[in-house]
Scaffold this active site. Structure first.
Site, PDB file in Angstrom:
ATOM      1  N   ARG A 120       0.839  -1.205   0.000  1.00  0.00           N
ATOM      2  CA  ARG A 120       0.000   0.000   0.000  1.00  0.00           C
ATOM      3  C   ARG A 120       0.861   1.237   0.000  1.00  0.00           C
ATOM      4  O   ARG A 120       2.012   1.209   0.386  1.00  0.00           O
ATOM      5  CB  ARG A 120      -0.907  -0.004   1.236  1.00  0.00           C
ATOM      6  CG  ARG A 120      -2.100  -0.922   1.090  1.00  0.00           C
ATOM      7  CD  ARG A 120      -3.136  -0.655   2.164  1.00  0.00           C
ATOM      8  NE  ARG A 120      -2.575  -0.758   3.505  1.00  0.00           N
ATOM      9  CZ  ARG A 120      -2.499   0.282   4.341  1.00  0.00           C
ATOM     10  NH1 ARG A 120      -2.930   1.481   3.986  1.00  0.00           N
ATOM     11  NH2 ARG A 120      -1.986   0.120   5.540  1.00  0.00           N
TER      12      ARG A 120
ATOM     13  N   LYS B 132       3.778  -6.698  11.776  1.00  0.00           N
ATOM     14  CA  LYS B 132       2.917  -7.041  10.637  1.00  0.00           C
ATOM     15  C   LYS B 132       3.268  -8.413  10.066  1.00  0.00           C
ATOM     16  O   LYS B 132       4.415  -8.678   9.731  1.00  0.00           O
ATOM     17  CB  LYS B 132       3.098  -5.956   9.562  1.00  0.00           C
ATOM     18  CG  LYS B 132       2.205  -6.110   8.358  1.00  0.00           C
ATOM     19  CD  LYS B 132       2.086  -4.795   7.650  1.00  0.00           C
ATOM     20  CE  LYS B 132       1.500  -4.926   6.266  1.00  0.00           C
ATOM     21  NZ  LYS B 132       1.222  -3.618   5.661  1.00  0.00           N
TER      22      LYS B 132
ATOM     23  N   ARG C  84       0.894   5.537  19.303  1.00  0.00           N
ATOM     24  CA  ARG C  84       1.839   6.528  19.841  1.00  0.00           C
ATOM     25  C   ARG C  84       2.723   5.878  20.898  1.00  0.00           C
ATOM     26  O   ARG C  84       2.245   5.160  21.763  1.00  0.00           O
ATOM     27  CB  ARG C  84       1.096   7.696  20.486  1.00  0.00           C
ATOM     28  CG  ARG C  84       0.321   8.486  19.488  1.00  0.00           C
ATOM     29  CD  ARG C  84      -0.076   9.815  20.086  1.00  0.00           C
ATOM     30  NE  ARG C  84       1.020  10.769  19.938  1.00  0.00           N
ATOM     31  CZ  ARG C  84       0.980  12.002  20.399  1.00  0.00           C
ATOM     32  NH1 ARG C  84      -0.061  12.434  21.060  1.00  0.00           N
ATOM     33  NH2 ARG C  84       1.979  12.828  20.220  1.00  0.00           N
TER      34      ARG C  84
HETATM   35  C1  BTN Z   1       0.461  -3.852   2.231  1.00  0.00           C
HETATM   36  O1  BTN Z   1       1.253  -2.939   1.996  1.00  0.00           O
HETATM   37  O2  BTN Z   1       0.141  -4.117   3.385  1.00  0.00           O
HETATM   38  C2  BTN Z   1      -0.149  -4.644   1.120  1.00  0.00           C
HETATM   39  C3  BTN Z   1       0.727  -5.799   0.709  1.00  0.00           C
HETATM   40  C4  BTN Z   1       0.119  -6.644  -0.379  1.00  0.00           C
HETATM   41  C5  BTN Z   1       1.085  -7.642  -0.927  1.00  0.00           C
HETATM   42  C6  BTN Z   1       0.426  -8.577  -1.891  1.00  0.00           C
HETATM   43  S1  BTN Z   1       1.459  -9.943  -2.322  1.00  0.00           S
HETATM   44  C7  BTN Z   1       0.317 -10.411  -3.567  1.00  0.00           C
HETATM   45  C8  BTN Z   1      -0.143  -9.127  -4.232  1.00  0.00           C
HETATM   46  N1  BTN Z   1       0.776  -8.713  -5.265  1.00  0.00           N
HETATM   47  C9  BTN Z   1       1.383  -7.572  -4.976  1.00  0.00           C
HETATM   48  O3  BTN Z   1       2.210  -6.998  -5.703  1.00  0.00           O
HETATM   49  N2  BTN Z   1       0.945  -7.111  -3.800  1.00  0.00           N
HETATM   50  C10 BTN Z   1      -0.029  -7.990  -3.205  1.00  0.00           C
END
Ligand code: BTN
Length: 257
Positions: free
Chosen positions: A55, A120, A255
């Site tokens: 993201r 995460k 925070r």
């Molecule tokens: C995030 O940033 O939290 C989202 C991550 C999403 C990763 C997945 S892996 C399969 C699909 N292909 C990608 O290029 N991204 C998503």
């Protein structure tokens, strides 16, 4: 990769492709969309992504054979998306699948991250395309860390966890099948009932609720306050000086006292 799928889900799959290497499973599903396959569910998984996307323009570190990189594409009508929050419903689906695989101690962090013990472990990326009147071509990309090699871990710019740290042994194909089942079910429920059907579970597993948070959004001044869950559209609620505001976008963090 043989995925353990129910008859009801496998009968709805137009394609299920498992690739050795691709730039991004989500990009692949977007660029190979045709009129013929627009109406069926398409799934793509890969052993490695050379340009895995996260993201907010981030990279998703995707070393070979180590983790799960999986995308699902489905066409949805405008009505099915009206309440917003599909990616939050998808986060609940991933959470359910992890729990089905006996993984405990996982929670959700708005808008759609899955955390294990404060770090995460999985992320979700939602891509939408189509005319404003619909239908929309929705691509949900799921990345789950299973056993992150040390060399790749050095490239991750945020606290991370993987399933191997949970002490639970999970077969990757079994996990992929469980996630697909949960995702298809969540998409159907979301289409019928909207995000409302997921809010009790969100509240149960919300790792931000009641905590002091800060929200960053582009060039806007930082917002600080107490996280108070989400509203019916999936917006984050933050209470500041007794006033609760709704936020549809931004990067939220707990925070540090
Ligand atoms: C995030 O940033 O939290 C989202 C991550 C999403 C990763 C997945 S892996 C399969 C699909 N292909 C990608 O290029 N991204 C998503």
């Amino acid at each position: 990769m043989r995925l353990p799928l129910s008859e009801s889900v496998s009968s709805r799959l137009g394609s299920l492709e498992v690739l050795h290497e691709i730039d991004s499973t989500s990009e692949y599903l977007k660029r190979t969309r045709t009129q013929n396959n627009a109406n069926s569910i398409r799934v793509c998984a890969a052993e490695r992504q050379s340009s895995g996307r996260g993201r907010r323009g981030r990279r998703w570190v995707s070393p070979y054979g180590a983790n799960l990189y999986l995308s699902l594409a489905v066409q949805l009508g405008k009505a099915a998306l009206r309440s917003g929050g599909l990616s939050l419903a998808a986060a609940i689906a991933v959470l359910r699948a992890l729990q089905d695989c006996e993984i405990r101690g996982v929670g959700v962090k708005w808008p759609n991250d899955i955390f294990y013990q404060g770090r995460k472990i999985a992320g979700i990326l939602l891509d939408l395309s189509g005319e404003s009147s619909g239908p929309f071509y929705v691509v949900l990309g799921i990345g789950i860390n299973l056993k992150m090699p040390e060399s790749a871990a050095r490239e991750i710019d945020q606290p991370w966890a993987d399933i191997s740290q949970t002490g639970v042994k999970v077969d990757r194909n079994h996990l992929a099948g469980t996630i697909l089942e949960a995702l298809v079910q969540a998409i159907d429920t979301f289409g019928e009932k909207g995000l409302e059907a997921f809010i009790p579970e969100w509240n149960q597993f919300d790792m931000l609720s009641g905590r002091a948070v800060e929200l960053h959004y582009d060039e806007e001044p930082m917002i600080t306050g107490i996280a108070r869950g989400i509203d019916a559209s999936g917006a984050l609620l933050i209470e500041e000086n007794g006033v609760t505001r709704h936020f549809n976008a931004g990067e939220v963090s707990v925070r540090v006292a």
